[in-house]
Design an enzyme around this catalytic site. Structure first.
Site, short mmCIF file in Angstrom:
data_model
loop_
_atom_site.label_atom_id
_atom_site.label_comp_id
_atom_site.label_asym_id
_atom_site.label_seq_id
_atom_site.Cartn_x
_atom_site.Cartn_y
_atom_site.Cartn_z
N PHE A 1 0.85 -1.19 0.00
CA PHE A 1 0.00 0.00 0.00
C PHE A 1 0.88 1.24 0.00
O PHE A 1 1.72 1.41 0.89
CB PHE A 1 -0.94 0.03 1.21
CG PHE A 1 -1.88 1.20 1.18
CD1 PHE A 1 -3.03 1.16 0.40
CD2 PHE A 1 -1.59 2.37 1.88
CE1 PHE A 1 -3.89 2.26 0.33
CE2 PHE A 1 -2.45 3.47 1.82
CZ PHE A 1 -3.60 3.41 1.05
N ASP B 1 9.31 2.52 1.69
CA ASP B 1 8.11 3.22 2.18
C ASP B 1 7.95 2.92 3.66
O ASP B 1 7.56 1.83 4.05
CB ASP B 1 6.88 2.73 1.38
CG ASP B 1 5.59 3.42 1.83
OD1 ASP B 1 5.61 4.10 2.88
OD2 ASP B 1 4.57 3.27 1.13
N LYS C 1 2.59 9.74 8.36
CA LYS C 1 1.87 9.23 9.55
C LYS C 1 2.49 9.64 10.90
O LYS C 1 2.25 10.73 11.35
CB LYS C 1 1.68 7.72 9.43
CG LYS C 1 0.70 7.36 8.30
CD LYS C 1 0.11 5.97 8.40
CE LYS C 1 -1.07 5.81 7.46
NZ LYS C 1 -0.80 5.08 6.23
C1 PLP Z 1 -0.91 5.33 4.77
C2 PLP Z 1 0.16 4.92 3.87
C3 PLP Z 1 0.46 5.66 2.70
C4 PLP Z 1 -0.37 6.84 2.26
O1 PLP Z 1 -0.32 7.87 3.19
P1 PLP Z 1 -1.46 9.02 3.20
O2 PLP Z 1 -0.99 9.95 4.28
O3 PLP Z 1 -2.75 8.35 3.49
O4 PLP Z 1 -1.43 9.66 1.87
C5 PLP Z 1 1.54 5.25 1.95
N1 PLP Z 1 2.28 4.20 2.30
C6 PLP Z 1 2.02 3.47 3.41
C7 PLP Z 1 2.91 2.32 3.77
C8 PLP Z 1 0.95 3.80 4.23
O5 PLP Z 1 0.68 3.07 5.31
#
Ligand code: PLP
Length: 388
Positions: A133, A218, A247
């Site tokens: 994701f 990521d 986050k």
């Molecule tokens: C939540 C998330 C995203 C996207 O972040 P947003 O702040 O919702 O745009 C990207 N990568 C990972 C691993 C995530 O958990």
């Protein structure tokens, strides 16, 4: 509780009648003043819990001084914060964003610009992993190859190929001269709380070096202390070329960043990228305070101790309850794979005052604030024990 009212919000999130009006530390309070133990942290966001006094204080202070100027102007606070981020990681340069998706987007542009400036634009394919994701933009969903996110949004962008996670063999076979980068979550969050094997991460780094491929990590969900290290790649000996974070970075203040080595960012020159709000003074003030707190003596060690404690108790529950298939994850990002519908389990836990998050693969995800104490873990375990 408001029921059956006409909503003017697009229904992409479905309906939930539960409304929180106040947060304090690891607790949230509903409109009816019911107290909830928050093991979701607004999806791994509230790293220092709700309304941490230090964050409230720096934000209030900044709010009365200066909100916004634009990235057209110099900011010593932004410089100082970027320096601290770099000195705490592999990175040498930072681009500030407002979310995880934007941090991913910046990274994707950085990758293309890198190979373009090296006259290797034929390197146009990024390898990604099944169940990953990376956000909801067209570029991010193009990289995810998951019909749950892509259906109805075609045509997707070219330039991505998704392969199974934690499978070195397939990865080796997929890499070719067109491969520009490997984009990977060190712990897949939404995908069901799957950590990457450190050994495979080592091999991925070697493959990247050998084939002139950028390693894009990521850590939007698993970064900023959640794994027990500041960043979860730091459990290995390797360093990425670039990394997306968000986050937990602001403990609830919307912000993010793309971190990179100077070399990988050679293409990100004057005018190549921008953001109106990224690195806004309010965000920088909070981000700096969060990072100082997580970097403070003993903070990460304490997370490791707490996560061992939580892990041990969850493993006990796994042995005790047939409904628990497996406990997995790392640090304070843990998943309980269950035989029941995970959404139903989350609802049951919620009714007992414990907030958790569903994840793919029928997993109940736990991502408590990093400031929890053993007694909060005891309380959570007690509730999980009751409903399993
Ligand atoms: C939540 C998330 C995203 C996207 O972040 P947003 O702040 O919702 O745009 C990207 N990568 C990972 C691993 C995530 O958990």
């Amino acid at each position: 509780m408001i029921k059956n009212v006409q909503s003017y919000i697009m229904p992409t999130y479905g309906q939930n009648e539960l409304e929180f009006v106040r947060g304090e530390g690891v607790y949230l309070y509903s409109a009816e003043n019911k107290k909830f133990l928050d093991f979701g942290s607004g999806i791994a966001v509230n790293s220092l819990g709700h309304c941490h006094p230090k964050l409230v204080s720096v934000l209030k202070d900044q709010a009365s001084k200066l909100w916004h100027t634009s990235n057209l102007y110099y900011s010593s606070a932004k410089e100082k914060y970027a320096e601290l981020l770099c000195k705490s990681t592999f990175a040498e340069q930072v681009f500030f964003t407002n979310s995880g998706t934007e941090s991913i987007e910046c990274g994707l542009k950085l990758i293309r610009s890198y190979h373009s400036i090296k006259n290797k634009s034929y390197k146009d394919t990024i390898i990604t992993f099944d169940n990953s994701f990376h956000g909801r933009s067209i570029a991010a969903i193009s990289g995810q190859n998951n019909p749950k996110y892509t259906k109805g949004f075609e045509p997707l962008l070219d330039g991505f190929i998704s392969i199974p996670f934690n499978d070195l063999n397939i990865l080796e076979k997929t890499i070719n001269e067109k491969t520009s980068a490997i984009m990977i979550e060190t712990i897949q969050g939404e995908g069901g709380v799957n950590p990457i094997s450190i050994k495979i991460l080592d091999s991925i780094k070697n493959l990247c070096l050998k084939n002139n491929i950028l390693l894009f990590i990521d850590e939007v969900q698993c970064g900023f202390g959640r794994s027990g290290k500041l960043f979860s790649y730091q459990w290995s000996n390797i360093e990425p070329d670039l990394m997306a974070v968000a986050k937990g970075i602001g403990s609830g203040f919307p912000m993010g960043a793309c971190l990179a080595t100077k070399e990988s960012a050679v293409g990100m020159t004057l005018g190549k990228h921008g953001s109106t709000y990224g690195g806004n003074p309010l965000a920088i003030s909070v981000g700096l305070a969060v990072l100082e707190e997580i970097n403070s003596k003993g903070f990460l060690n304490n997370i490791q101790e707490l996560s061992n404690y939580l892990w041990k108790h969850l493993k006990d529950l796994e042995n005790k309850h047939d409904k628990i298939i497996e406990v997995r994850g790392a640090g304070l990002l843990l998943g309980i794979k269950t035989t029941e519908d995970n959404n139903k389990i989350c609802k049951l836990l919620e009714s007992k005052g414990l907030l958790t998050l569903p994840a793919s693969d029928n997993v109940v995800r736990l991502a408590p604030p990093l400031i929890i104490k053993k007694k909060h873990i005891d309380d959570a375990i007690e509730i999980i024990n009751q409903i399993m």
